[in-house]
Design an enzyme around this catalytic site. Structure first.
Site, PDB file in Angstrom:
ATOM      1  N   TYR A  99       0.824  -1.201   0.000  1.00  0.00           N
ATOM      2  CA  TYR A  99       0.000   0.000   0.000  1.00  0.00           C
ATOM      3  C   TYR A  99       0.862   1.256   0.000  1.00  0.00           C
ATOM      4  CZ  TYR A  99       0.585   0.914   5.103  1.00  0.00           C
ATOM      5  OH  TYR A  99       1.078   1.207   6.351  1.00  0.00           O
ATOM      6  N   CYS A 100       0.275   2.329  -0.529  1.00  0.00           N
ATOM      7  CA  CYS A 100       0.848   3.672  -0.424  1.00  0.00           C
ATOM      8  C   CYS A 100      -0.245   4.576   0.146  1.00  0.00           C
ATOM      9  CB  CYS A 100       1.391   4.169  -1.760  1.00  0.00           C
ATOM     10  SG  CYS A 100       0.168   4.279  -3.091  1.00  0.00           S
ATOM     11  N   PHE A 101      -0.179   5.865  -0.087  1.00  0.00           N
ATOM     12  CA  PHE A 101      -1.121   6.762   0.579  1.00  0.00           C
ATOM     13  C   PHE A 101      -2.562   6.539   0.112  1.00  0.00           C
ATOM     14  CE2 PHE A 101      -3.221  10.994   1.013  1.00  0.00           C
ATOM     15  CZ  PHE A 101      -3.299  10.986   2.396  1.00  0.00           C
ATOM     16  N   TRP A 128      -3.553   3.597   2.266  1.00  0.00           N
ATOM     17  CA  TRP A 128      -3.569   3.993   3.682  1.00  0.00           C
ATOM     18  C   TRP A 128      -4.818   4.810   4.012  1.00  0.00           C
ATOM     19  CZ3 TRP A 128      -3.656   8.754   6.106  1.00  0.00           C
ATOM     20  CH2 TRP A 128      -3.245   8.814   7.431  1.00  0.00           C
TER      21      TRP A 128
END
Length: 366
Positions: A99-101, A128
């Site tokens: 995952y990223c933002f 996120w």
């Protein structure tokens, strides 16, 4: 770089956290430090400086320029090192998610680079941000559940009682802080985000009544979310009453013996002892304005003598400053707090010793 079309995604649902699914957070370390998803490991696509440069390029010249700069900064040996870090983690945890933002560009790039070395892993849909929204919604939903608050004077082992219950919610554990001026632990206090995420994770699956310790809204660096806090303030209570000598024994165990052991485990015996003394000394100083200068100086002298005795193998000597700190400061403060709340909260459903309050909490829970 051409991104893979229709890359595999997994919905950001709380059951992933309840199952403790391994998570790879590819955001920059500075983002991770502010708050991560529970159980995540930070294996960034870009480190802080690289992210900063790419961010400037994005603002000034747009996404294409930012991607181009990112490809130059993270290329060659640097790129291979990032991929190798992901490979090592995935070799150990092959079911991990990325995952990223927002579940967008960075996690897609990580996904693509892994695909180029023959590894296919899904990314978290919405990243996120989506999972955080679900976690915060869980806390708000929990504010509508029945709650029981465990109250009592300092040293009544309220946290220990809560941890005996399947539906106990230990807010201090999620804050990495024991709640009082002396409550700091050797580990870093939790950030607000990490506190909220740890609390929400604990609440997953707890759909009935919750048992919570009587706390100020602020615990260490963290604040209890407002809706949850308001619900606590209106919840029925059980109040533990134990004699002073019993409470002093609990405090010496929690704030002296356990604290020394925790510091020694992290820093070694000598440095841990020095850090533990500094923490207790500074905690007393922070109460200086409330204690008054004369009382502070008296307690400091008693504390210094206790440290000398402790160094000679007598940690019980701390009772000399802990007892007056309780009877002259904490106990009157707590009784004032109770009096203030008397007309503002529902009546106490039980008042008694530790064992009877544990039984009362169990009966309330069922």
């Amino acid at each position: 770089m051409t991104l893979a079309t229709n890359p595999a995604t997994t919905p950001a649902v709380l059951s992933l956290l309840r199952e403790e699914r391994p998570l790879i957070d590819v955001r920059a370390p500075v983002e991770f430090a502010q708050g991560a998803l529970p159980g995540a490991v930070n294996l960034p696509l870009m480190v802080d400086d690289e992210r900063h440069q790419v961010g400037i390029a994005y603002k000034k010249h747009g996404q294409a320029a930012a991607i181009e700069l990112g490809e130059r900064l993270v290329s060659g040996e640097v790129k291979q090192a990032r991929i190798a870090a992901w490979q090592r983690y995935l070799a150990k945890y092959p079911d991990a998610l990325i995952y990223c933002f927002r579940g967008g560009l960075r996690s897609q790039i990580a996904q693509q680079w892994l695909a180029e070395v023959g590894i296919s892993r899904p990314r978290l849909e919405g990243g996120w941000k989506a999972m955080r929204q679900a976690l915060c919604a869980r806390i708000d939903a929990a504010a509508l559940q029945p709650m029981l608050v465990v109250a009592g004077l300092t040293g009544c082992a309220k946290t220990a009682l809560i941890n005996q219950l399947d539906n106990g919610v230990d807010l201090e554990a999620y804050a990495h802080h024991k709640g009082s001026a002396f409550g700091r632990r050797p580990e870093e206090p939790a950030t607000q985000i990490n506190f909220e995420h740890a609390l929400a994770k604990r609440l997953i699956g707890l759909t009935e009544g919750l048992v919570i310790e009587d706390e100020s809204r602020q615990i260490g660096n963290a604040n209890i979310p407002l809706n949850f806090w308001r619900a606590q303030q209106q919840a029925p209570r059980v109040r533990i009453e134990m004699p002073l000598d019993w409470r002093l024994a609990q405090i010496q165990q929690d704030y002296i013996i356990d604290l020394e052991q925790a510091y020694a485990a992290r820093h070694g015996a000598y440095q841990g002892w020095q850090l533990m003394q500094a923490q207790l000394s500074n905690s007393l100083i922070r109460l200086g304005k409330r204690l008054g200068n004369a009382r502070l100086q008296r307690l400091q002298r008693l504390q210094a003598l206790a440290f000398k005795e402790h160094a000679q193998g007598n940690p019980q000597a701390h009772e000399a400053w802990l007892a007056p700190l309780l009877t002259e400061y904490y106990d009157p403060l707590y009784r004032y707090h109770l009096e203030k709340l008397r007309d503002a909260v529902p009546p106490e459903i039980h008042v008694g010793d530790w064992d009877s309050c544990l039984e009362a909490a169990r009966q309330w829970s069922h």
